[in-house]
Design a protein around this motif. Structure first.
Motif, short mmCIF file in Angstrom:
data_model
loop_
_atom_site.label_atom_id
_atom_site.label_comp_id
_atom_site.label_asym_id
_atom_site.label_seq_id
_atom_site.Cartn_x
_atom_site.Cartn_y
_atom_site.Cartn_z
N ASP A 126 45.26 -37.37 33.27
CA ASP A 126 44.24 -36.37 33.60
C ASP A 126 43.09 -36.43 32.60
O ASP A 126 41.93 -36.26 32.97
CB ASP A 126 44.86 -34.97 33.63
CG ASP A 126 44.07 -34.02 34.52
OD1 ASP A 126 43.56 -34.46 35.57
OD2 ASP A 126 43.96 -32.83 34.17
N SER A 129 41.00 -39.58 33.30
CA SER A 129 40.19 -39.45 34.52
C SER A 129 39.15 -38.35 34.43
O SER A 129 38.33 -38.20 35.36
CB SER A 129 41.11 -39.15 35.71
OG SER A 129 41.69 -37.85 35.59
N PHE A 133 42.92 -36.43 38.19
CA PHE A 133 44.26 -36.93 38.47
C PHE A 133 45.02 -35.98 39.39
O PHE A 133 44.77 -34.78 39.41
CB PHE A 133 45.03 -37.09 37.15
CG PHE A 133 46.37 -37.76 37.30
CD1 PHE A 133 46.50 -38.96 37.98
CD2 PHE A 133 47.50 -37.20 36.74
CE1 PHE A 133 47.73 -39.58 38.12
CE2 PHE A 133 48.74 -37.81 36.87
CZ PHE A 133 48.86 -39.00 37.55
#
Length: 375
Positions: A126, A129, A133
């Motif tokens: 997460d 990204s 995510f």
């Protein structure tokens, strides 16, 4: 928050999409993609190929990428090239780093991933990204793959009892500001602490890959999206609105429902039917299809397929809805599925590169004209 401002999962690429029909690319992390095939144009399961597909989907405005969790393939063991697949957490981390907008999923099996490990893995991707995510949670799988881990497959509904406790534990890990002990029926842990938390407030997007009664109950309690295995529009129209209404009534929130769809699109209906027949009859891996049916059907309560169509369904799209026809016909079929209550489709093709190019040229303009997409 160290490392960046928190993100709102409801404003992310998938849940925040304004498109009436959301789209994902399915199974781009493995050889064959979603097909059991000998076709040379099918995905080969290379990293360069994964990046190319992901970036093309990102440019095309598609909302998400959903990989498959696979530890071995369905083909004969001697077909080693057909068993290639990338582990979905590490695949997602790499894909997140080379894309800029699209939601990136990892699909994983609860029995082989402990909640403490999952909490750290999910938070890590997460952050990579920037809050894009998402996780696709699978409560059970097939006995051949679980045997590689020395695991026995639980009874169907018991898998979801484990999944319920697993997810409850996972959410507590992300919510906890101090270390804690956890004592449940299936998991016991001491002095649990995990940092960093995910970028997305509270938790990332969760999808559940199961549409049995137990799977639907799990989705109603824990998921933002559920993945339905429906053989056609009529069944989708019967079960999808009912499930959504139940979740809103019992839990006071909305649940999105996706289905898999395998696209075979050509200039004429006859060309499309011939392409589908070639996919199934000429280059389909019948041995892999028989193996898939042997492993999956006895362990699943999610699907309802007739015996005669099982092999074709396994070969072409791995039990996804076949969308076969001209661009106008395929878009019309998508519209029927949206009208039946589906919020999105996880798309696959035999040739993913050609399929994405055709989507941009032929399908996306028609989907926009039909009011199913804004871009």
């Amino acid at each position: 928050m160290i490392g960046g401002a928190p993100a709102d999962r409801y404003a992310g690429p998938l849940l925040g999409s304004p498109n009436r029909l959301k789209l994902a690319v399915f199974s781009a992390n493995m050889a064959g993609g979603a097909n059991l095939t000998h076709a040379p144009e099918a995905p080969q399961g290379t990293w360069t190929e994964s990046v190319r597909i992901a970036q093309a989907a990102d440019r095309a405005g598609i909302e998400a990428l959903i990989p498959v969790a696979r530890w071995r393939g369905m083909a004969a063991p001697a077909r080693r090239e057909a068993h290639r697949s990338f582990e979905s957490f590490t695949w997602a981390a790499g894909i997140a780093a080379v894309t800029g907008r699209i939601q990136v999923f990892a699909t994983f099996h609860i029995p082989v991933t402990h909640p403490v490990a999952a909490a750290k893995q999910i938070a890590t991707v997460d952050h990579i990204s920037g809050g894009r995510f998402a996780v696709n949670v699978v409560a059970g799988w097939n006995e051949d793959e679980f045997g590689m881990f020395g695991l026995e497959q639980r009874e169907h509904d018991d898998r979801y009892a484990v999944a319920d406790e697993w997810t409850t534990f996972l959410k507590r890990i992300w919510a906890a500001e101090e270390e804690f002990d956890f004592t449940g029926r299936y998991f016991t842990a001491r002095r649990v602490l995990s940092e960093p938390k995910p970028v997305q407030r509270g938790r990332p997007v969760i999808m559940n890959a199961g549409f049995s009664p137990a799977g639907r109950d799990f989705a109603a309690r824990h998921a933002d999206l559920t993945f339905a295995m429906v053989p056609g529009v009529e069944q989708a129209a019967r079960v999808v609105p009912e499930l959504k209404a139940q979740v809103e009534r019992d839990h006071g929130r909305k649940l999105s429902v996706f289905a898999g769809a395998h696209v075979v699109c050509a200039g004429t209906e006859d060309e499309a039917r011939r392409a589908y027949a070639r996919m199934v009859d000429e280059v389909g891996d019948r041995e892999a299809a028989a193996n898939a049916i042997r492993l999956l059907i006895p362990n699943s309560a999610s699907g309802d397929f007739d015996a005669d169509g099982m092999a074709a369904a396994a070969i072409a799209g791995f039990f996804a809805l076949p969308l076969v026809g001209t661009p106008d016909s395929v878009v019309a079929q998508m519209a029927e599925l949206a009208d039946a209550g589906l919020d999105g489709l996880a798309l696959s093709w035999l040739d993913y590169h050609a399929g994405l190019d055709q989507y941009v040229r032929e399908l996306r303009p028609r989907l926009i004209a039909a009011g199913l997409r804004e871009r």
